[in-house]
Structure formats: structure tokens, C-alpha cells
Design an enzyme around this catalytic site. Structure first.
Site, PDB file in Angstrom:
ATOM      1  N   HIS A  78      -2.659  -0.055  -3.176  1.00  0.00           N
ATOM      2  CA  HIS A  78      -3.453  -1.256  -2.902  1.00  0.00           C
ATOM      3  C   HIS A  78      -4.942  -0.940  -2.749  1.00  0.00           C
ATOM      4  O   HIS A  78      -5.765  -1.851  -2.783  1.00  0.00           O
ATOM      5  CB  HIS A  78      -2.915  -1.987  -1.657  1.00  0.00           C
ATOM      6  CG  HIS A  78      -3.213  -1.307  -0.356  1.00  0.00           C
ATOM      7  ND1 HIS A  78      -2.309  -0.484   0.284  1.00  0.00           N
ATOM      8  CD2 HIS A  78      -4.304  -1.318   0.432  1.00  0.00           C
ATOM      9  CE1 HIS A  78      -2.826  -0.045   1.414  1.00  0.00           C
ATOM     10  NE2 HIS A  78      -4.042  -0.539   1.534  1.00  0.00           N
ATOM     11  N   ASP A 130       3.728   1.965  -2.866  1.00  0.00           N
ATOM     12  CA  ASP A 130       2.308   1.872  -2.541  1.00  0.00           C
ATOM     13  C   ASP A 130       1.616   3.245  -2.562  1.00  0.00           C
ATOM     14  O   ASP A 130       0.863   3.592  -1.658  1.00  0.00           O
ATOM     15  CB  ASP A 130       2.118   1.207  -1.179  1.00  0.00           C
ATOM     16  CG  ASP A 130       0.709   0.642  -1.006  1.00  0.00           C
ATOM     17  OD1 ASP A 130      -0.027   0.573  -2.002  1.00  0.00           O
ATOM     18  OD2 ASP A 130       0.344   0.301   0.131  1.00  0.00           O
ATOM     19  N   SER A 142      -6.853   3.185   4.988  1.00  0.00           N
ATOM     20  CA  SER A 142      -5.722   3.178   4.059  1.00  0.00           C
ATOM     21  C   SER A 142      -5.863   4.297   3.032  1.00  0.00           C
ATOM     22  O   SER A 142      -6.934   4.488   2.450  1.00  0.00           O
ATOM     23  CB  SER A 142      -5.635   1.837   3.337  1.00  0.00           C
ATOM     24  OG  SER A 142      -5.306   0.804   4.230  1.00  0.00           O
TER      25      SER A 142
END
Length: 447
Positions: A181, A211, A290
Site C-alpha cells: 500500500h 501487503d 508503514s
């Protein structure tokens, strides 16, 4: 102390002693004459004791002993009284000044001996944390996601940052691992290393279901510092963890915490497919963290910081990381083949809420294409009859003897299988239960 004793001896040797007196004192005149003769002695080391002994022994001499021709004092040392008095005062003043200076220097040296300038002291755990950050920061990178935008007035195409995140160096070949993402929807990617050098990155491959994405940069090998790879199978709740990243676009930031939970499950932001065995931590993870590494106390990678549970979007003390054991297998396939070969049944199933309303437990098959694994095996899809009535398809209740209550259970079982494996699918067809063997195949777009 030695200087203080000598000064005490001088001050107490005679009741009429005054260092600043200018009166023509006969007693001090004799001291002067004796002290002047000492300048011709061949042994200078004995001068001071001899002067001080004269100060203590000749306090009772009278004026006649200094002026008499029969005196034991040599004639060349006899000095007129006024001149003698001036020299006497000068000598006493110099002596007092020298002794005072000696005393001050001695006290200063003693004081300095007790002044200790200690460096900043850190506890053992603090030193370990500082060392961990310094050793692993060179492995963490900053990723900028650029998107093509057309200017409304000039119609020129521009690349503007639409997001950012973190990542880490996987090997010396320039492979960088991050979350999918972080790079989703990017027209171009920039990777900034710890020394602030920036390189263009290309996508090697990605796994939307888990992911995870792998990039590659053409950076010199001496600038690439691969992160140490650990294991996540033996993690324990309560052990310390450390998260390094670039939250909110800031420079490298370290947050600490503990593992607050294991074997959690989250959904992929791209496909909604569940990700199992996720690590839960209370280490602060904010936007920009992230894709960054989660490390154990030895500085080894144990997970990728992926998501947080927060209604406000900021860290609330509940963060989630994909375990490194899952990441390692994915990255190996992406580096070797550029894709992840994951087995599928080849079906589309109804939302879990729809099946619950029917009062049954399992996965309702909405569609099983004839060219897919389930279609080839004979699983039936949901359809409507000639009158428009809904005819339910097969409801999968177990795979290889493992109960399937919802879609997450089905995905969890398939993640433990490989392409080409034969599985026994138990379905509820009408009022009958049937067991159907199915040979798993890869996704059509990955073959």
C-alpha cells in the site's frame, strides 16, 4: 599544609613580628643581616630552614649587638639603620607574598584534585537501545510515492508526491522491502538512503494479499546495508521490540514497546484477504512508519510495520506487523520469479453475513468458472431458475478435514497449501453432504 606551618612559625617566633611594619626594629635588622649573608652560601637547599631558625633564635638580640664593633656580625654586613629598616620591610613583605602565593597554589591544587568531570552515564539498557538504533538505521530507507498529475491550465504532466513510507534493505543487490500500500498507484518511486542519497526505484514484484512489495535501486554496494533477518516463530508476549521508520516524513525515528499480542489477524488493504499470525505491539506506529522494520532486542528483523488500529489515524498503542517468517517466503518468490504463486480454489463466494442469515455455517459458492479448479472438480454455483427463484450453490463446510466457518478460515487453510496439491472439499449440497477432490491451481494472471 607545609606552607601554612612555615607561616605559623614566622608569625609566632617573635611577639613583635609584623609583616607590614616599617618601624626601625632592631630585632628584624639582625634577621636581615643574617639573611643577606645566606645569599653567598653554596647550598641553596638549606637557606629556608636556616632563615626560619634565625627568625626563632634571635628574637632577644638588642640594638648594641648590631652596632657594636665587637659584635660577631661581619663589618661588611653592617647596614645603616634607616636603610636596614626599609630593606627589612621589603624583605618581610616579599616573603609574606611568596608564602601566601605558595599557600594559594597548594589549596588550588588540592581543590582541583577533588573536581571530577564525569561523562554522561547511561544505563545498560539505554546503551543497548542507542547501539541498536545506530547499527540498524543505515538499513532503513525512505520511500516517496510519486503520481502523474496534469496541470489544469498548462495541461503539462507533473509528478507530485501522493504518499510516503518506509522500507529496509534486503540484500546487497539493491532489493528493498516495503508494504504494497506504500507503492500502490505510483507512477514513479524514489528511495532515499540513510546518507540522504536518492535513487529511482523500480518494482520487482508485489503480493497484494499479504501487503508486501519488493523494489530495486541501482545504488553502490558499499552504500547498501542489509538488515539482519530474524525469526518470528518463537516470539513471546512481553518481549521488547523496536520500530524504526520515517513517520510524517521526518528523519529516522525510533519507538520502543513490547509485543502485546500474537497470532492476530488483519485484512489486506488491497484485496481484503486476511493476513494471519500478525504481531501486535504497543510501539508507536504512525503514518510513514508503514513498511519499516520491527526489530527485537538483538537488532534482528521480526516483522514489517503495516497497520494501526486507530479511529483518528494516529498511533493509539495498537500496531500490527507482518511476521518475518511470512515475509521471507514472499520476498524469495518475488526476487526469483517476480510474482507469488499462491494456490486458489477458483471460486467467488458470498459475504459471511449472507450465509449467517441462512442459518448455516460455511462459505457459499456464488460462482465456480468451468475453467477453474473448483469448476473442473464439479462444484456448483449459485443461480436462478426459470422463474427467477434463487437456487443456492454448494456451501463449503471443511477442507482436508478442517472446519470452514467463513471466508477467513478458507483463506487460512489455502495459505498452508501449495500449487498442485489435492485437497478434499466437503460441501453441503441441498440436504446432502459430499466430499469433492480439487487440485489447486495458481491465479490465472500469475501463471
Amino acid at each position: 599544609m607545609a606552607a601554612y606551618s612555615v607561616l605559623s612559625t614566622i608569625c609566632h617566633s617573635s611577639p613583635t613580628f609584623s609583616p607590614f611594619s616599617r618601624s626601625p626594629n632592631r630585632k628584624s635588622t639582625f634577621i636581615l643581616s643574617k639573611s643577606l649573608s645566606l645569599h653567598h652560601t653554596p647550598n641553596p637547599k638549606s637557606t629556608s630552614p636556616f632563615i626560619f631558625s634565625l627568625l626563632s633564635h634571635n628574637s632577644n638580640h638588642d640594638q648594641n649587638s648590631l652596632t657594636s664593633s665587637n659584635s660577631s656580625t661581619p663589618s661588611f654586613l653592617k647596614i645603616p639603620l634607616p636603610f636596614s629598616s626599609a630593606l627589612d620591610s621589603l624583605l618581610i613583605f616579599c616573603t609574606s607574598l611568596a608564602l601566601s602565593f605558595t599557600l594559594l597554589v597548594a589549596d588550588a591544587d588540592s581543590a582541583l584534585a577533588f573536581v571530577v568531570t564525569t561523562p554522561r552515564k547511561l544505563q545498560t539498557d539505554e546503551l543497548a537501545t542507542v547501539r541498536l538504533f545506530q547499527e540498524n538505521t543505515p538499513s532503513v530507507v525512505y520511500i516517496t510515492n510519486l503520481a502523474a498529475r496534469q496541470d489544469a491550465f498548462t495541461l503539462d504532466l507533473l509528478e507530485v508526491p501522493q504518499g510516503s513510507g518506509s522500507g529496509f534493505v534486503w540484500d546487497k543487490d539493491g532489493h528493498v522491502v516495503t508494504n504494497y500500500h506504500v507503492i500502490r498507484g505510483a507512477s514513479d518511486l524514489k528511495v532515499t538512503l540513510a546518507d540522504q542519497s536518492t535513487y529511482d526505484a523500480r518494482v520487482v514484484g508485489f503480493d497484494q494479499d499479504k501487503d508486501v512489495a519488493v523494489l530495486r535501486v541501482d545504488a553502490p554496494k558499499d552504500k547498501l546495508r542489509p538488515i539482519p533477518i530474524g525469526i518470528s516463530a518463537d516470539l513471546l508476549v512481553g518481549q521488547k521490540v523496536f520500530a524504526i521508520g520515517n513517520p510524517f516524513g521526518l528523519d529516522h525515528t525510533l519507538t520502543t514497546g513490547v509485543i502485546s499480542g500474537l497470532r492476530r489477524e488483519i485484512s489486506s488493504a488491497a484485496t481484503g484477504r486476511p493476513i494471519q499470525d500478525v504481531i501486535q505491539t504497543d510501539a508507536a506506529i504512525n503514518p510513514g512508519n508503514s513498511g519499516g522494520p520491527l526489530l527485537d532486542s538483538a537488532g534482528s528483523l521480526i516483522g514489517i510495520n503495516t497497520a494501526i488500529y486507530s479511529p483518528s489515524g494516529a498511533s493509539s498503542g495498537v500496531g500490527f506487523s507482518i511476521p518475518v517468517d511470512t515475509v521471507s517466503g514472499i520476498v524469495d518468490q518475488l526476487v526469483r520469479f517476480g510474482k507469488v504463486t499462491r494456490p486458489i480454489l477458483g471460486i467467488k463466494f458470498a459475504p459471511d453475513q449472507s450465509v449467517e442469515q441462512l442459518g448455516v455455517s460455511g462459505v457459499l459458492v456464488l460462482d465456480a468458472p468451468a475453467n477453474g479448479p473448483a469448476g473442473k472438480a464439479g462444484l456448483q454455483s449459485t443461480k436462478r431458475d426459470a422463474y427467477g427463484r434463487l437456487i443456492l450453490g454448494d456451501i463449503i463446510t471443511s477442507v482436508n478435514g478442517k472446519k470452514v466457518a467463513n471466508g477467513s478460515d478458507l483463506y487460512r487453510i489455502l495459505d498452508q497449501c501449495k500449487v498442485g496439491d489435492k485437497v478434499i472439499v466437503e460441501v453441503l449440497r441441498g440436504d446432502q453432504k459430499e466430499k469433492i477432490p480439487v487440485i489447486l491451481e495458481p491465479k490465472p494472471d500469475e501463471s
